[in-house]
Design a protein around this motif. Structure first.
Motif, PDB file in Angstrom:
ATOM      1  N   LEU A   1     -72.512  70.194 -59.440  1.00 11.18           N
ATOM      2  CA  LEU A   1     -73.355  68.915 -59.601  1.00 11.18           C
ATOM      3  C   LEU A   1     -72.307  67.557 -59.495  1.00 11.18           C
ATOM      4  O   LEU A   1     -72.612  66.630 -59.237  1.00 11.18           O
ATOM      5  CB  LEU A   1     -74.044  69.046 -61.055  1.00 11.18           C
ATOM      6  N   LEU A   2     -71.133  67.716 -59.939  1.00  5.91           N
ATOM      7  CA  LEU A   2     -69.982  66.843 -59.984  1.00  5.91           C
ATOM      8  C   LEU A   2     -69.924  66.444 -58.418  1.00  5.91           C
ATOM      9  O   LEU A   2     -69.610  65.176 -58.448  1.00  5.91           O
ATOM     10  CB  LEU A   2     -68.589  67.045 -60.703  1.00  5.91           C
ATOM     11  N   ALA A   3     -69.799  67.564 -57.629  1.00  5.59           N
ATOM     12  CA  ALA A   3     -69.254  67.262 -56.321  1.00  5.59           C
ATOM     13  C   ALA A   3     -70.548  66.375 -55.511  1.00  5.59           C
ATOM     14  O   ALA A   3     -70.100  65.524 -54.728  1.00  5.59           O
ATOM     15  CB  ALA A   3     -69.226  68.539 -55.365  1.00  5.59           C
ATOM     16  N   ALA A   4     -71.627  66.548 -56.083  1.00  6.44           N
ATOM     17  CA  ALA A   4     -72.805  65.642 -55.384  1.00  6.44           C
ATOM     18  C   ALA A   4     -73.101  64.334 -56.144  1.00  6.44           C
ATOM     19  O   ALA A   4     -74.003  63.582 -55.913  1.00  6.44           O
ATOM     20  CB  ALA A   4     -73.924  66.539 -55.562  1.00  6.44           C
ATOM     21  N   GLU A   5     -72.278  63.900 -57.508  1.00 11.03           N
ATOM     22  CA  GLU A   5     -72.539  62.965 -58.105  1.00 11.03           C
ATOM     23  C   GLU A   5     -72.112  61.646 -57.784  1.00 11.03           C
ATOM     24  O   GLU A   5     -70.784  61.583 -57.413  1.00 11.03           O
ATOM     25  CB  GLU A   5     -72.038  63.448 -59.604  1.00 11.03           C
ATOM     26  N   PRO A   6     -72.741  60.727 -57.474  1.00  7.76           N
ATOM     27  CA  PRO A   6     -72.132  59.376 -57.179  1.00  7.76           C
ATOM     28  C   PRO A   6     -71.252  58.735 -57.897  1.00  7.76           C
ATOM     29  O   PRO A   6     -71.303  58.915 -59.087  1.00  7.76           O
ATOM     30  CB  PRO A   6     -73.465  58.502 -56.827  1.00  7.76           C
ATOM     31  N   ALA A   7     -70.201  57.717 -57.524  1.00 12.26           N
ATOM     32  CA  ALA A   7     -69.379  57.229 -58.462  1.00 12.26           C
ATOM     33  C   ALA A   7     -70.205  56.336 -59.365  1.00 12.26           C
ATOM     34  O   ALA A   7     -70.999  56.038 -59.271  1.00 12.26           O
ATOM     35  CB  ALA A   7     -68.391  56.434 -57.376  1.00 12.26           C
ATOM     36  N   GLY A   8     -69.380  56.140 -60.547  1.00 13.87           N
ATOM     37  CA  GLY A   8     -70.289  55.365 -61.771  1.00 13.87           C
ATOM     38  C   GLY A   8     -69.653  56.052 -63.013  1.00 13.87           C
ATOM     39  O   GLY A   8     -68.973  57.007 -63.145  1.00 13.87           O
ATOM     40  N   ARG A   9     -70.526  55.358 -64.073  1.00 13.31           N
ATOM     41  CA  ARG A   9     -70.134  55.910 -65.584  1.00 13.31           C
ATOM     42  C   ARG A   9     -70.386  57.237 -65.807  1.00 13.31           C
ATOM     43  O   ARG A   9     -69.816  58.048 -66.469  1.00 13.31           O
ATOM     44  CB  ARG A   9     -70.677  55.017 -66.321  1.00 13.31           C
ATOM     45  N   ARG A  10     -71.365  57.785 -65.205  1.00 14.17           N
ATOM     46  CA  ARG A  10     -71.994  59.108 -65.580  1.00 14.17           C
ATOM     47  C   ARG A  10     -70.912  60.103 -64.781  1.00 14.17           C
ATOM     48  O   ARG A  10     -70.637  61.277 -65.529  1.00 14.17           O
ATOM     49  CB  ARG A  10     -73.318  59.257 -65.018  1.00 14.17           C
ATOM     50  N   ARG A  11     -70.526  59.923 -63.727  1.00 16.03           N
ATOM     51  CA  ARG A  11     -69.508  60.649 -62.999  1.00 16.03           C
ATOM     52  C   ARG A  11     -68.368  61.002 -64.076  1.00 16.03           C
ATOM     53  O   ARG A  11     -67.786  61.888 -64.005  1.00 16.03           O
ATOM     54  CB  ARG A  11     -69.077  60.237 -61.579  1.00 16.03           C
ATOM     55  N   GLU A  12     -67.823  59.723 -64.304  1.00 16.06           N
ATOM     56  CA  GLU A  12     -66.689  59.763 -65.236  1.00 16.06           C
ATOM     57  C   GLU A  12     -66.628  60.683 -66.510  1.00 16.06           C
ATOM     58  O   GLU A  12     -65.947  61.285 -66.707  1.00 16.06           O
ATOM     59  CB  GLU A  12     -66.221  58.224 -65.611  1.00 16.06           C
ATOM     60  N   LEU A  13     -67.947  60.481 -67.113  1.00 15.84           N
ATOM     61  CA  LEU A  13     -68.167  61.254 -68.364  1.00 15.84           C
ATOM     62  C   LEU A  13     -68.235  62.822 -67.949  1.00 15.84           C
ATOM     63  O   LEU A  13     -68.080  63.681 -68.607  1.00 15.84           O
ATOM     64  CB  LEU A  13     -69.458  60.869 -68.868  1.00 15.84           C
ATOM     65  N   LEU A  14     -69.144  62.901 -66.870  1.00 19.14           N
ATOM     66  CA  LEU A  14     -69.178  64.396 -66.413  1.00 19.14           C
ATOM     67  C   LEU A  14     -67.749  64.992 -65.953  1.00 19.14           C
ATOM     68  O   LEU A  14     -67.551  66.089 -66.551  1.00 19.14           O
ATOM     69  CB  LEU A  14     -70.012  64.458 -65.068  1.00 19.14           C
ATOM     70  N   HIS A  15     -66.916  64.404 -65.562  1.00 16.53           N
ATOM     71  CA  HIS A  15     -65.594  64.750 -65.113  1.00 16.53           C
ATOM     72  C   HIS A  15     -64.779  65.110 -66.312  1.00 16.53           C
ATOM     73  O   HIS A  15     -64.274  66.067 -66.362  1.00 16.53           O
ATOM     74  CB  HIS A  15     -65.008  63.866 -64.412  1.00 16.53           C
TER      75      HIS A  15
END
Length: 361
Positions: free
Chosen positions: A302-316
């Motif tokens: 899911l991280l690989a498909a997540e666009p840049a943004g706050r949610r991606r940072e938190l997920l990472h």
């Protein structure tokens, strides 16, 4: 119960034969001998049915003992060296559960059970480690083309030939300990713990196989010292992990709020939460580790498909935290295994001491 040392001995013997294109063709408990009572090692015996068989060779002549014969042999089909691996599976099953998987009164009954497409039933007790269960299931596969290969068997973590005692492995263990001490002195407790555990995976089997009493005692003393330090480090790392977990709670809650419109992501996070809860409640076993691995497998996709943004940072950040916890849990499981082996060594040392005392008397 058959332990890893016994399977390692068996795998080592089969590797010796396999490298020379020799198939035993009559593996069974009666043909596995112990070298001694004081310091037992398994040895294969009775090569009356043994044959030179290259990997591409096939035979059709019935050989061996029916209860331990592979399905392709029982059913009078062409068979290859793979039959020895089925026999190892039957022996392991019998050692674990007290009876072979296809116990029968007649050969006809045995053949019917083997020809059946019904899955081989594994009793619920005793509870097996994940590695032991995986090896058993992969050995007892009716179709020889789907059965575990010799190469896979020799590299399987339950057979663990990688840590078979040798001069090279002792050098590797010593090198890992030196690295562990350096990391320990630098205050990198997590890395030091991991390195100590890796070194002990080489040292503990070396104690088991050492025959010289003085060298054995010296090695055992070192192993106990490393295990004690690893235990101390485990306590430090556990405390640090709890602090990190508390700090990450608010970010984790925010991430869940942001995932309400993504059921798949939310489900993966809930799976991770279940793993954390199990671990925090003291349930630090292979089932908890599997939960971590399942959730991380999904979250990484899911991280690989997540666009840049706050949610991606938190997920990472969450994935990094979970990966750290999963790695630490792996080390804890290794430590439990090593502690069990340490206790076995202590019993072994006591038995040797009693034996020497009796001899002197």
């Amino acid at each position: 119960m058959l332990d890893k040392a016994a399977i390692r001995d068996c795998a080592c013997a089969l590797q010796f034969l396999h490298e020379r294109n020799i198939s035993h063709l009559d593996l069974k408990p009666q043909n596995i001998l112990l070298s001694s009572f004081d310091n037992p090692h398994l040895k294969l015996a009775d090569f009356g049915f043994a044959q030179y068989m290259s990997p591409w060779d096939e035979k059709s002549v019935l050989r061996g003992s029916p209860l331990y014969m592979a399905p392709e042999m029982v059913c009078s089909q062409q068979y290859s060296a793979q039959v020895d691996l089925w026999s190892v599976g039957v022996i392991l099953y019998e050692a674990l559960y007290g009876r072979p998987p296809f116990a029968s009164k007649t050969f006809v009954e045995l053949e019917e059970k083997i020809r059946s497409s019904q899955a081989i039933e594994l009793p619920g007790r005793p509870k097996l480690s994940r590695d032991c269960l995986d090896l058993l299931q992969r050995l007892l596969v009716r179709d020889p083309l789907k059965r575990i290969t010799f190469e896979e068997f020799f590299t399987h973590p339950f057979a663990d030939l990688e840590h078979m005692p040798s001069p090279e492995n002792l050098e590797r263990a010593t090198s890992l300990v030196v690295e562990a001490v350096e990391k320990d002195q630098q205050g990198d407790h997590s890395a030091a713990l991991s390195l100590y555990c890796k070194a002990l995976e080489y040292f503990v089997p070396a104690v088991h196989y050492e025959t010289d009493i003085r060298r054995k005692e010296a090695l055992r003393s070192k192993v106990n010292q490393y295990i004690s330090r690893a235990e101390e480090l485990k306590a430090v790392v556990t405390s640090n992990n709890r602090a990190i977990l508390q700090q990450g709670n608010s970010a984790r809650d925010l991430l869940r709020e942001m995932c309400r419109e993504s059921p798949r992501l939310l489900a993966a996070l809930q799976l991770a939460s279940a793993a954390v809860t199990k671990e925090e409640s003291g349930d630090s076993d292979s089932d908890t580790l599997e939960l971590y691995q399942q959730s991380l497998g999904e979250l990484l996709v899911l991280l690989a498909a997540e666009p840049a943004g706050r949610r991606r940072e938190l997920l990472h950040a969450e994935i990094q935290t979970l990966m750290g916890r999963a790695e630490y849990l792996k080390e804890k499981i290794k430590m439990k295994d090593l502690q069990w082996k340490e206790e076995s060594m202590e019993h072994e040392a006591l038995a040797e001491s009693i034996g020497r005392s009796c001899t002197l008397q």
